[in-house]
Design a protein around this motif. Sequence first.
Motif, PDB file in Angstrom:
ATOM      1  N   GLY A  14      38.521  33.318  47.703  1.00  0.00           N
ATOM      2  CA  GLY A  14      38.578  34.197  46.606  1.00  0.00           C
ATOM      3  C   GLY A  14      40.060  34.985  45.949  1.00  0.00           C
ATOM      4  O   GLY A  14      40.485  34.854  45.092  1.00  0.00           O
ATOM      5  N   VAL A  18      42.255  33.800  42.682  1.00  0.00           N
ATOM      6  CA  VAL A  18      42.835  34.944  41.769  1.00  0.00           C
ATOM      7  C   VAL A  18      44.440  34.930  41.843  1.00  0.00           C
ATOM      8  O   VAL A  18      44.981  34.824  40.767  1.00  0.00           O
ATOM      9  CB  VAL A  18      42.661  36.273  42.512  1.00  0.00           C
ATOM     10  N   ILE A  23      40.614  31.665  38.068  1.00  0.00           N
ATOM     11  CA  ILE A  23      39.185  32.218  37.617  1.00  0.00           C
ATOM     12  C   ILE A  23      39.352  32.510  36.059  1.00  0.00           C
ATOM     13  O   ILE A  23      40.372  33.134  35.700  1.00  0.00           O
ATOM     14  CB  ILE A  23      39.324  33.558  38.462  1.00  0.00           C
ATOM     15  N   ILE A  27      34.859  35.138  33.275  1.00  0.00           N
ATOM     16  CA  ILE A  27      34.289  35.483  34.522  1.00  0.00           C
ATOM     17  C   ILE A  27      34.988  36.845  35.176  1.00  0.00           C
ATOM     18  O   ILE A  27      34.246  37.593  35.436  1.00  0.00           O
ATOM     19  CB  ILE A  27      34.579  34.486  35.781  1.00  0.00           C
ATOM     20  N   LYS A  28      36.153  37.060  34.911  1.00  0.00           N
ATOM     21  CA  LYS A  28      36.813  38.241  35.263  1.00  0.00           C
ATOM     22  C   LYS A  28      36.109  39.535  34.305  1.00  0.00           C
ATOM     23  O   LYS A  28      36.163  40.671  34.940  1.00  0.00           O
ATOM     24  CB  LYS A  28      38.402  38.080  34.945  1.00  0.00           C
ATOM     25  N   LYS A  29      35.942  39.002  33.328  1.00  0.00           N
ATOM     26  CA  LYS A  29      35.267  40.145  32.395  1.00  0.00           C
ATOM     27  C   LYS A  29      33.914  40.725  33.014  1.00  0.00           C
ATOM     28  O   LYS A  29      33.520  41.871  32.716  1.00  0.00           O
ATOM     29  CB  LYS A  29      35.082  39.732  31.088  1.00  0.00           C
ATOM     30  N   ARG A  30      33.170  39.901  33.711  1.00  0.00           N
ATOM     31  CA  ARG A  30      31.672  40.049  34.171  1.00  0.00           C
ATOM     32  C   ARG A  30      31.858  40.357  35.660  1.00  0.00           C
ATOM     33  O   ARG A  30      30.853  40.477  36.099  1.00  0.00           O
ATOM     34  CB  ARG A  30      30.915  39.218  33.802  1.00  0.00           C
ATOM     35  N   LEU A  31      32.821  40.327  36.272  1.00  0.00           N
ATOM     36  CA  LEU A  31      32.907  40.632  37.692  1.00  0.00           C
ATOM     37  C   LEU A  31      31.968  41.913  38.178  1.00  0.00           C
ATOM     38  O   LEU A  31      31.505  41.772  39.266  1.00  0.00           O
ATOM     39  CB  LEU A  31      34.292  40.821  38.325  1.00  0.00           C
ATOM     40  N   LEU A  34      28.466  40.929  37.939  1.00  0.00           N
ATOM     41  CA  LEU A  34      28.105  40.166  39.270  1.00  0.00           C
ATOM     42  C   LEU A  34      28.075  40.669  40.299  1.00  0.00           C
ATOM     43  O   LEU A  34      27.213  40.420  41.423  1.00  0.00           O
ATOM     44  CB  LEU A  34      29.287  38.988  39.311  1.00  0.00           C
ATOM     45  N   GLN A  35      29.047  41.530  40.797  1.00  0.00           N
ATOM     46  CA  GLN A  35      28.915  42.539  42.048  1.00  0.00           C
ATOM     47  C   GLN A  35      27.873  43.319  42.076  1.00  0.00           C
ATOM     48  O   GLN A  35      27.221  43.541  42.948  1.00  0.00           O
ATOM     49  CB  GLN A  35      30.279  43.215  42.122  1.00  0.00           C
TER      50      GLN A  35
END
Length: 102
Positions: A14, A18, A23, A27-31, A34-35
Amino acid sequence: MRQIILYVLILILGATLVRKKLIPSFIKKRLGILQTISLFILLGTMGYKIGINETIIKNFKNIGFQASIFAISTCVFSVLITFILFKISKIFLKKSNIEKRG
């Protein structure tokens, strides 16, 4: 031991993704989401495993007491050590400022 090595490798993967900027931005906007979802799945799975274990359920009172003592002592000693280190760092900063002036 294998699981720990796997976890470390996943963390390294990971971090590498980064750092290499591999990435995508969507996806970064929705991390955060997701977490949160992953955390809920993890907690639900842990709750299920605890719930089906009769030994844990029977000893829940003792386990809860021990966990409370552990949590309280961890918090108290963390604050205490942070306070002590803060005071020590202030002393050293004052000494270094005095030496620079003098």
